[in-house]
Design a protein around this motif. Structure first.
Motif, mmCIF file in Angstrom:
data_model
loop_
_atom_site.group_PDB
_atom_site.id
_atom_site.type_symbol
_atom_site.label_atom_id
_atom_site.label_comp_id
_atom_site.label_asym_id
_atom_site.label_seq_id
_atom_site.Cartn_x
_atom_site.Cartn_y
_atom_site.Cartn_z
ATOM 1 N N GLY A 132 20.387 -50.957 70.281
ATOM 2 C CA GLY A 132 19.954 -49.891 69.389
ATOM 3 C C GLY A 132 20.557 -50.085 68.025
ATOM 4 O O GLY A 132 21.609 -50.708 67.881
ATOM 5 N N VAL A 162 23.725 -38.401 73.114
ATOM 6 C CA VAL A 162 24.890 -38.757 72.302
ATOM 7 C C VAL A 162 25.023 -37.801 71.119
ATOM 8 O O VAL A 162 26.123 -37.333 70.800
ATOM 9 C CB VAL A 162 24.775 -40.223 71.841
ATOM 10 C CG1 VAL A 162 25.870 -40.554 70.829
ATOM 11 C CG2 VAL A 162 24.853 -41.164 73.037
ATOM 12 N N GLU A 163 23.902 -37.501 70.463
ATOM 13 C CA GLU A 163 23.943 -36.575 69.328
ATOM 14 C C GLU A 163 24.446 -35.199 69.768
ATOM 15 O O GLU A 163 25.280 -34.586 69.097
ATOM 16 C CB GLU A 163 22.552 -36.425 68.714
ATOM 17 C CG GLU A 163 22.123 -37.583 67.839
ATOM 18 C CD GLU A 163 20.797 -37.295 67.155
ATOM 19 O OE1 GLU A 163 20.218 -36.207 67.386
ATOM 20 O OE2 GLU A 163 20.338 -38.157 66.390
ATOM 21 N N GLN A 173 19.982 -41.434 73.092
ATOM 22 C CA GLN A 173 20.530 -41.107 71.782
ATOM 23 C C GLN A 173 20.577 -39.599 71.572
ATOM 24 O O GLN A 173 21.495 -39.079 70.928
ATOM 25 C CB GLN A 173 19.714 -41.765 70.671
ATOM 26 C CG GLN A 173 20.276 -41.494 69.277
ATOM 27 C CD GLN A 173 19.687 -42.391 68.214
ATOM 28 O OE1 GLN A 173 19.281 -43.523 68.489
ATOM 29 N NE2 GLN A 173 19.633 -41.902 66.992
ATOM 30 N N PRO A 198 14.024 -40.893 66.213
ATOM 31 C CA PRO A 198 14.933 -41.983 65.824
ATOM 32 C C PRO A 198 14.306 -43.365 65.979
ATOM 33 O O PRO A 198 14.627 -44.284 65.221
ATOM 34 C CB PRO A 198 16.118 -41.796 66.778
ATOM 35 C CG PRO A 198 16.097 -40.348 67.137
ATOM 36 C CD PRO A 198 14.638 -40.003 67.214
ATOM 37 N N TRP A 231 23.782 -42.380 80.510
ATOM 38 C CA TRP A 231 24.877 -42.627 79.569
ATOM 39 C C TRP A 231 26.119 -43.123 80.292
ATOM 40 O O TRP A 231 26.733 -44.113 79.881
ATOM 41 C CB TRP A 231 25.190 -41.363 78.780
ATOM 42 C CG TRP A 231 26.486 -41.454 78.014
ATOM 43 C CD1 TRP A 231 27.644 -40.791 78.282
ATOM 44 C CD2 TRP A 231 26.753 -42.286 76.880
ATOM 45 N NE1 TRP A 231 28.620 -41.143 77.388
ATOM 46 C CE2 TRP A 231 28.103 -42.067 76.515
ATOM 47 C CE3 TRP A 231 25.994 -43.187 76.146
ATOM 48 C CZ2 TRP A 231 28.703 -42.715 75.433
ATOM 49 C CZ3 TRP A 231 26.591 -43.839 75.071
ATOM 50 C CH2 TRP A 231 27.925 -43.600 74.721
ATOM 51 N N ALA A 242 16.565 -45.613 76.581
ATOM 52 C CA ALA A 242 17.042 -45.641 75.192
ATOM 53 C C ALA A 242 17.062 -44.251 74.568
ATOM 54 O O ALA A 242 17.780 -44.006 73.590
ATOM 55 C CB ALA A 242 16.179 -46.583 74.361
ATOM 56 N N GLY A 287 22.133 -48.749 64.291
ATOM 57 C CA GLY A 287 23.082 -47.724 63.900
ATOM 58 C C GLY A 287 24.521 -48.153 64.095
ATOM 59 O O GLY A 287 24.827 -49.057 64.869
ATOM 60 N N PHE A 327 26.345 -48.436 67.847
ATOM 61 C CA PHE A 327 26.032 -49.605 68.659
ATOM 62 C C PHE A 327 26.600 -50.878 68.051
ATOM 63 O O PHE A 327 27.098 -51.755 68.755
ATOM 64 C CB PHE A 327 24.519 -49.733 68.840
ATOM 65 C CG PHE A 327 23.932 -48.706 69.751
ATOM 66 C CD1 PHE A 327 24.156 -48.757 71.119
ATOM 67 C CD2 PHE A 327 23.153 -47.675 69.260
ATOM 68 C CE1 PHE A 327 23.619 -47.811 71.977
ATOM 69 C CE2 PHE A 327 22.615 -46.717 70.099
ATOM 70 C CZ PHE A 327 22.845 -46.788 71.461
ATOM 71 N N THR A 331 27.110 -41.280 61.125
ATOM 72 C CA THR A 331 27.277 -42.048 62.355
ATOM 73 C C THR A 331 27.432 -41.103 63.535
ATOM 74 O O THR A 331 27.814 -39.936 63.373
ATOM 75 C CB THR A 331 28.488 -42.995 62.260
ATOM 76 O OG1 THR A 331 28.531 -43.824 63.431
ATOM 77 C CG2 THR A 331 29.799 -42.209 62.161
ATOM 78 N N LEU A 332 27.136 -41.612 64.708
ATOM 79 C CA LEU A 332 27.408 -40.906 65.961
ATOM 80 C C LEU A 332 28.630 -41.552 66.605
ATOM 81 O O LEU A 332 29.180 -42.521 66.089
ATOM 82 C CB LEU A 332 26.198 -41.006 66.890
ATOM 83 C CG LEU A 332 24.841 -40.602 66.302
ATOM 84 C CD1 LEU A 332 23.721 -40.835 67.317
ATOM 85 C CD2 LEU A 332 24.841 -39.152 65.836
ATOM 86 N N TYR A 340 19.751 -37.356 80.645
ATOM 87 C CA TYR A 340 20.312 -38.661 80.292
ATOM 88 C C TYR A 340 21.802 -38.789 80.635
ATOM 89 O O TYR A 340 22.416 -39.806 80.340
ATOM 90 C CB TYR A 340 20.121 -38.927 78.796
ATOM 91 C CG TYR A 340 18.716 -39.309 78.433
ATOM 92 C CD1 TYR A 340 18.231 -40.580 78.711
ATOM 93 C CD2 TYR A 340 17.858 -38.391 77.829
ATOM 94 C CE1 TYR A 340 16.935 -40.946 78.383
ATOM 95 C CE2 TYR A 340 16.560 -38.741 77.502
ATOM 96 C CZ TYR A 340 16.105 -40.022 77.782
ATOM 97 O OH TYR A 340 14.814 -40.383 77.467
#
Length: 436
Positions: A416, A205-206, A202, A184, A133, A199, A418, A421, A57-58, A129
């Motif tokens: 999204g 976020v990673e 991600q 992804p 975000w 989108a 996962g 989200f 998970t993130l 991004y």
């Protein structure tokens, strides 16, 4: 105290039920399968075990917030382990890159190893991004919203005509960077021409928050949440199918199940809304994202191809194959899961062997699941809604729905797929419903 019925025992339903019970509501959870967990379930065969769905998970803060706001802190229930590498990408020209998570510098160095100069291009792309975000986190992902009353900055992003395909073509001359950035979404069955550019955050976020797994498998998370529901005295009805909402004067007053009606002041739909006829018309213009072909494999022996495999290996081409490690196996054996996307006209292990990863000679067991098998088993797609352009984000339901007293959480209610989200969607429902 409201009587709350949560429909669906996957991660979204479990998280919603735990949060609402802690807020003082009387909660009943209805699940059609004999066990709770949905895509967090564990597949087992011949002494081997595999995660059926996500393997990491993130945004670990989402999990920590869930456990803290429903009872004991996460650290007292589960161990979260940070991954040094999210995935390795191998390209058709025999080059490869291992993508670290959680640090800008490590990613810059990794892409420079692929080719000098690519590192800076990659980290600049990720940094682009930052504003997306922050705006979407504050005004969309962490605050209950309604389509007609979005903050101006949020609406500007959601209504942008720029697609991820267009942004990546403009940003990267090197096709390999485009493949990494788009992966992804391709892995979840989306066409990049239909995915909005925002989108792609991600990747941000990673890089910023890292990727995290649970030793023993992500099914351990489902077990911890089942225990949390018991602590919070949530009534759990497994092997019970929700048939529809019972409406009176436009408001949901009960959930009809194959075991009878359950009275409700509040209903949380944590399944694909198409399964409830009262909600289906509101999502008629959306389409589920179809899962990949999946093959869980158990092998034994010292196979050179398995040496130093990362948690996730992406083999680009058509078909695109993804190999995930981390399953449990007897001594001297290894458990892996292989996903297939694209023109898979032969057995998936034969296709894998063409990439010099031949598991067939050491094969002990395999469990094959087609996309149809997975959707029928889970009663919907854990990958949520297929991107079909910028309007898709407003055609979803959640956290509120047009039916009074009904809320939506889970993969079909998020922008999204996962665990992060889905976990955020449950938090939004809890905020929208409020305390007893």
């Amino acid at each position: 105290m409201a009587r709350v019925v949560v429909v669906g025992g996957g991660y979204g339903g479990l998280a919603s039920a735990a949060r609402l019970a802690k807020l003082g509501h009387q909660v009943t959870l209805v699940e059609r399968l004999p066990e709770l967990g949905g895509a967090l379930e564990r597949v087992e065969a011949d002494g081997f075990g595999w995660d059926a769905g996500p393997t990491y998970t993130l945004l670990p803060a989402v999990l920590r917030d869930l456990f803290r706001k429903s009872g004991r802190p996460l650290e007292r229930e589960l161990e979260l382990e940070q991954l040094e590498v999210v995935r390795e990408h191998r390209f058709e020209d025999d080059t490869r890159v291992r993508v670290p998570a959680g640090t800008r510098g490590a990613q810059l160095a990794a892409f420079d190893e692929l080719e000098p100069g690519l590192g800076q291009r990659w980290v600049d792309h990720v940094a682009s991004y930052t504003d997306d975000w922050e705006v979407l986190r504050r005004g969309y992902l962490e605050e209950p919203w309604t389509p007609g009353a979005l903050p101006r900055e949020v609406a500007a992003r959601l209504d942008s005509r720029e697609t991820l395909h267009k942004r990546l073509r403009r940003t990267f001359r090197d096709e390999r960077l485009r493949l990494v950035a788009g992966h992804p979404f391709v892995a979840d069955g989306h066409e990049l021409r239909n995915v909005p550019a925002w989108a792609g955050l991600q990747a941000y976020v990673e890089q910023r928050f890292g990727a995290w797994t649970v030793p023993g498998g992500m099914s351990e998370l489902a077990g911890a949440l089942r225990a949390r529901l018991a602590t919070r005295k949530v009534e759990v009805l497994t092997s019970t199918t929700a048939l529809d909402l019972v409406l009176r004067e436009g408001r949901a007053v009960a959930v009809a199940t194959d075991a009878g009606e359950l009275d409700a002041d509040v209903v949380v739909c944590a399944v694909d809304p198409r399964r409830l006829p009262a909600l289906a018309p509101y999502v008629a213009r959306t389409t589920p994202a179809i899962p990949p072909v999946v093959c869980h494999v158990g092998v034994e022996g010292d196979l050179p191809a398995l040496a130093d495999l990362p948690p996730e290996l992406v083999l680009h081409g058509d078909p695109m194959l993804v190999v995930r490690t981390g399953g449990t196996a007897p001594d001297g054996a290894t458990a892996l899961t292989v996903h297939g996307r694209g023109r898979l006209a032969e057995d998936i292990l034969r296709a894998l062997a063409r990439h010099r990863i031949d598991l067939r000679h050491g094969l002990v067991t395999r469990v094959d699941r087609s996309p149809r098998d997975l959707v029928e088993h889970w009663g919907g797609s854990p990958l949520g809604v297929l991107w079909q352009g910028r309007s898709t984000v407003r055609q979803r339901l959640g956290p509120r729905t047009p039916v009074e007293g009904v809320y939506a959480a889970g993969a079909s209610a998020t922008p999204g797929s996962g665990l992060p989200f889905v976990g955020l969607s449950a938090a939004l429902v809890a905020q929208a419903v409020g305390p007893a």
